[in-house]
Scaffold this active site. Structure first.
Site, PDB file in Angstrom:
ATOM      1  N   SER A 149       0.667  -1.425  -0.283  1.00  0.00           N
ATOM      2  CA  SER A 149      -0.307   0.045  -0.112  1.00  0.00           C
ATOM      3  C   SER A 149       0.777   0.995  -0.151  1.00  0.00           C
ATOM      4  CB  SER A 149      -0.933  -0.321   1.424  1.00  0.00           C
ATOM      5  OG  SER A 149      -0.125   0.121   2.482  1.00  0.00           O
ATOM      6  N   ASP A 150       0.842   1.716  -0.285  1.00  0.00           N
ATOM      7  CA  ASP A 150       0.930   3.707  -0.600  1.00  0.00           C
ATOM      8  C   ASP A 150       0.669   3.817   1.352  1.00  0.00           C
ATOM      9  OD1 ASP A 150       2.382   5.961  -0.318  1.00  0.00           O
ATOM     10  OD2 ASP A 150       1.003   7.397  -2.423  1.00  0.00           O
ATOM     11  N   TRP A 151       1.155   4.827   1.709  1.00  0.00           N
ATOM     12  CA  TRP A 151       1.523   5.103   3.104  1.00  0.00           C
ATOM     13  C   TRP A 151       0.030   5.547   3.549  1.00  0.00           C
ATOM     14  CZ3 TRP A 151       5.181   2.873   1.635  1.00  0.00           C
ATOM     15  CH2 TRP A 151       6.050   2.961   2.491  1.00  0.00           C
ATOM     16  N   ALA A 205      -3.096   4.510   2.585  1.00  0.00           N
ATOM     17  CA  ALA A 205      -3.345   3.499   1.644  1.00  0.00           C
ATOM     18  C   ALA A 205      -4.576   2.909   2.346  1.00  0.00           C
ATOM     19  CB  ALA A 205      -3.174   3.907   1.098  1.00  0.00           C
TER      20      ALA A 205
END
Length: 825
Positions: A321-323, A325
């Site tokens: 995941s993105d941070w 997300a």
């Protein structure tokens, strides 16, 4: 029903069932939530009714099998990521990483055979540490360090600031793309970071998009080739590359609260294409993005993660995941393998709350998530570590991003080597000469030079004045939200020529600027325009640019200088397109150099081009329009904190130059445009079918030739038969000028009108270099995939009916040669 079976049935719909959307146009200059005034046209779209989620239930799991095609050297050599095929300006070799992945997965299964449930959960759950992202040590597994950024190692010293992705794409040179990637990879490894969070390959759909400069432009083919070479380079340097942000993350405004609504054909032909090429380059990891896709969050989207990435592309690494997300634990059943940084939200970081961690443990223990799925997640993560040979003497982490000057945790390892050489070369090769009247350039020992504009000088407080480069910078713009500077480099060269140099770095004192340039042999005005991530606010710009005008009064500065000097040269450092109409046709503006974002050798690179030490060969990776309204897509603004904005990709396949061509809109400078200090002539076009060198899949080849689509299968879009050379286009290019130089030859396909494709689509490019009077041969190879369109009904790639023609030329509107694709190979 297992996820594998489900994934082949779920088609990507343009809108969720039961959702409705309406739009209300707002006038320019409307002020929206947060106080931002957007001076470009904006549209407030009705918000979504809410994100689609999975119910808590029991989810069985069947692992995706490995694609079964056997490679046939030399066309498809078994490839180790540390030893990719040599770079070529006309690639014909498709590397095959199947054996490397198989070995890595076998090692991972062996290591994990004695791991407990908690051990496996810990492998998937990010924690705090010395890097921007961290996986803790578990048993004999030492853990992982994940670190930004796409232009070099972040939050540490003695590293290189590389040119931005957009500048690299502007070179249209695969060797430079590959070398930049390799040097970036070497620096990450040298610092002990296992995973480099890049490259970024989102499309420049919105010219104002805040992070466009990190990516590779507004065309999927150019972006895909740039991503492919960058990944091959980075991983040859020893670091795991991460393809991000997957997918449809094309604006920063409300990036976590907007649904990008995209139809299936557009998704395949435009937005997922660069990610497919990254997978073909053997990328280790993919990062899912913040936004929703058709009402489902990207990190919870079964269609894009499981069906497209893991099934269709045959991706064997892990999806992170993105941070912050990750939106729920059940994103795991839809394909998410690792959460970063592990917390539910940034405010929960201190408490250590996570959608994975303890929640994942509970979900496995109560039967909601199958233990086989957890095994798959852990195996993918550990396999990528083995795949990159990071178990073999990898250096320890030698920095601390939380406290870069802590003497205990920062060893100040110098990893720069000779990397400044490629930085300087890319800065020059990526500069695009837009205008050059009366041979204003290259400079030839002028009597005097006046340098005007803050972008020409050093930043008042040094290149690291702002955290994350998030400020309104003085000095040259060398990266987004983010310097050598030109005045030093030009002054050094001017001393050799005994040229007098004057400067004025104040953009706002127009009276002084006008007086400074009067009677000077040449006046060079430096202007810029910046953008970046949405979490940083700069002068009314929430990441995305609020307009397409030069910063710091740049247009007025240029006009003032041009009114007082009839040999005014403009140098532009910009994250993306600007509207140049206020001054571009002024006869006193004799030359314009689009210098993009050149990294820490930007000043030297610009000087090399201005003085002719480098003959400009760069080409635009996007269209520069005459009016903002000419672009088909704009940043969607408005909404409250609770609203999920609808962003409908109604232009479909017609982004950037494709829209301008289809609607007969005259750009100021078209996609692929760029001048040289010499001239070129194209001739002798031929196209020759290439006999299949791998006969293992001739049934599929013949099916495609007869109008059939690629099958629904594992690895169907990256299958070797689809990407093997099918036709070779050759032509001659003669340097008809007086100096050595290079031309970027570009090939565009023209499909029959009834197919629904744009009038011209880029499907090949190569660079050809020649001395004055010399003729060189260029070659561009086309695969079956490059001749195909996505068939939504059959869910595969198919050759369209009718005759396909093509053109080869110097830009998307400067065709020199024309041909026809033969009926059958």
């Amino acid at each position: 029903m297992g996820l594998l079976a489900l994934s082949s049935l779920l088609l990507l719909l343009p809108f969720a069932v039961g959702q409705t959307t309406t739009s209300v146009s707002l006038p320019s200059g409307v002020t929206v939530t947060g106080g931002t005034t957007f001076s470009s046209p904006t549209t407030y779209l009705a918000t979504e009714t809410g994100a689609l989620t999975n119910p808590i239930s029991y989810y069985s799991f069947t692992a995706f099998p490995t694609p079964s095609t056997t490679p046939d050297p030399p066309v498809y050599p078994p490839t180790d990521p540390l030893d990719p095929p040599p770079v070529s300006q006309d690639p014909t070799i498709v590397p095959d990483f199947a054996a490397a992945w198989a070995t890595a997965h076998a090692k991972a299964r062996q290591l994990l055979s004695n791991f407990t449930l908690l051990d496996k959960v810990n492998l998937t759950t990010g924690i705090a540490g010395r890097c921007v992202g961290n996986i803790g040590a578990v048993g004999d597994f030492p853990g992982l360090c994940l670190e930004d950024s796409p232009t070099g190692v972040r939050y540490t010293d003695l590293v290189t600031s590389f040119p931005a992705g957009i500048t690299t794409a502007s070179t249209w040179n695969r060797a430079l793309m590959r070398t930049r990637g390799q040097y970036i990879g070497e620096e990450f490894k040298g610092k002990g970071a296992h995973i480099a969070l890049g490259p970024m390959m989102n499309m420049g759909r919105n010219p104002q998009g805040g992070r466009n400069w990190e990516g590779f432009g507004a065309d999927p083919f150019l972006s895909g080739e740039s991503a492919y070479e960058t990944v091959l380079g980075m991983q040859s340097g020893g670091v795991q590359a991460v393809a991000k942000h997957y997918v449809n993350n094309e604006q920063e405004w409300k990036r976590t609260m907007e649904s990008s609504n995209v139809d299936d054909r557009t998704e395949h032909e435009i937005y997922t294409h660069p990610f497919m090429r990254a997978v073909m380059a053997g990328v280790s990891s993919v990062m899912c993005s913040y936004n929703l896709i058709n009402d489902t969050y990207a990190c919870n989207n079964n269609k894009t993660l499981n069906d497209i990435m893991k099934r269709e592309f045959g991706f064997q690494g892990y999806i992170q995941s993105d941070w912050w997300a990750t939106m729920d634990t059940l994103g795991i059943i839809n394909g998410l393998d690792m959460t970063m940084p592990g917390t539910v939200s940034s405010s929960d970081a201190v408490q250590g709350q996570s959608y994975f961690g303890g929640n994942l443990t509970t979900y496995v223990m109560n039967g909601t998530i199958s233990p086989e799925r957890l095994d798959d997640m852990a195996e993918r993560i550990v396999a990528s570590w083995y795949y990159m040979h990071q178990d073999e003497g990898y250096p320890p982490v030698s920095f601390d991003m939380n406290d870069p000057w802590n003497a205990t945790t920062n060893l100040h390892v110098n990893v720069q080597a000779n990397h400044s050489t490629v930085v300087r070369t890319i800065g020059a090769a990526g500069a695009v000469l837009l205008k050059n009247e009366n041979n204003a350039l290259p400079l030839d020992k002028p009597r005097s030079i006046a340098l005007v504009g803050s972008d020409a000088g050093p930043p008042v407080m040094g290149p690291n004045q702002y955290a994350d480069q998030g400020g309104d910078p003085t000095g040259i713009l060398a990266m987004g939200w983010g310097s050598g500077w030109p005045y030093e480099a030009i002054q050094a060269r001017a001393r050799e020529d005994q040229t007098s140099v004057y400067w004025d770095f104040d953009n706002w004192d127009l009276w002084q600027a006008g007086n400074r340039v009067t009677d000077q042999s040449v006046a060079i005005v430096f202007v810029n325009s910046d953008s970046g991530e949405g979490y940083i606010y700069v002068d009314g710009n929430y990441g995305d640019r609020k307009n397409l005008t030069a910063w710091h009064g740049g247009d007025e500065l240029i006009q003032t200088v041009a009114a007082n000097n009839n040999n005014t040269i403009v140098v532009i450092n910009s994250v993306g397109p600007l509207i140049l109409e206020p001054w571009i046709e002024n006869p006193n503006v004799t030359a314009v150099l689009w210098a993009s974002l050149g990294g820490n050798e930007a000043g030297n690179s610009i000087t090399d081009v201005l003085y002719g030490d480098w003959n400009p060969s760069g080409k635009l990776p996007y269209t520069i329009a005459k009016n903002v309204t000419d672009y088909p897509a704009h940043v969607i603004t408005g909404g409250t904190v609770e609203d999920i904005l609808s962003i409908n990709y109604t232009e479909g396949l017609f982004i950037d130059y494709r829209w301008f061509d289809a609607h007969d809109i005259m750009p100021r400078f078209e996609f692929g445009y760029g001048l040289s200090y010499t001239t070129f002539e194209f001739s002798d076009l031929t196209i020759t079918p290439v006999s299949p060198m791998d006969t293992a899949d001739m049934t599929l080849v013949n099916n495609w030739e007869n109008g059939g689509a690629s099958p629904i299968a594992e690895g169907s879009s990256t299958a070797l038969w689809l990407h093997m050379p099918a036709y070779q286009v050759t032509f001659n290019i003669t340097n008809t000028g007086s100096v050595y130089g290079g031309e970027i030859a570009q090939l565009y396909l023209h499909h029959p009108a009834e197919v629904g494709e744009p009038p011209s689509v880029l499907k090949g490019f190569t660079d050809v270099w020649a001395a004055p009077g010399e003729t060189a041969t260029g070659s561009i190879t086309l695969s079956r995939h490059e001749l195909s369109v996505w068939d939504v009904v059959r869910q595969g790639w198919a050759k369209p009916d009718g005759t396909i023609t093509f053109s080869v030329g110097a830009s998307s509107r400067d065709f020199r040669l024309n041909g026809t694709i033969p009926a059958a190979a």
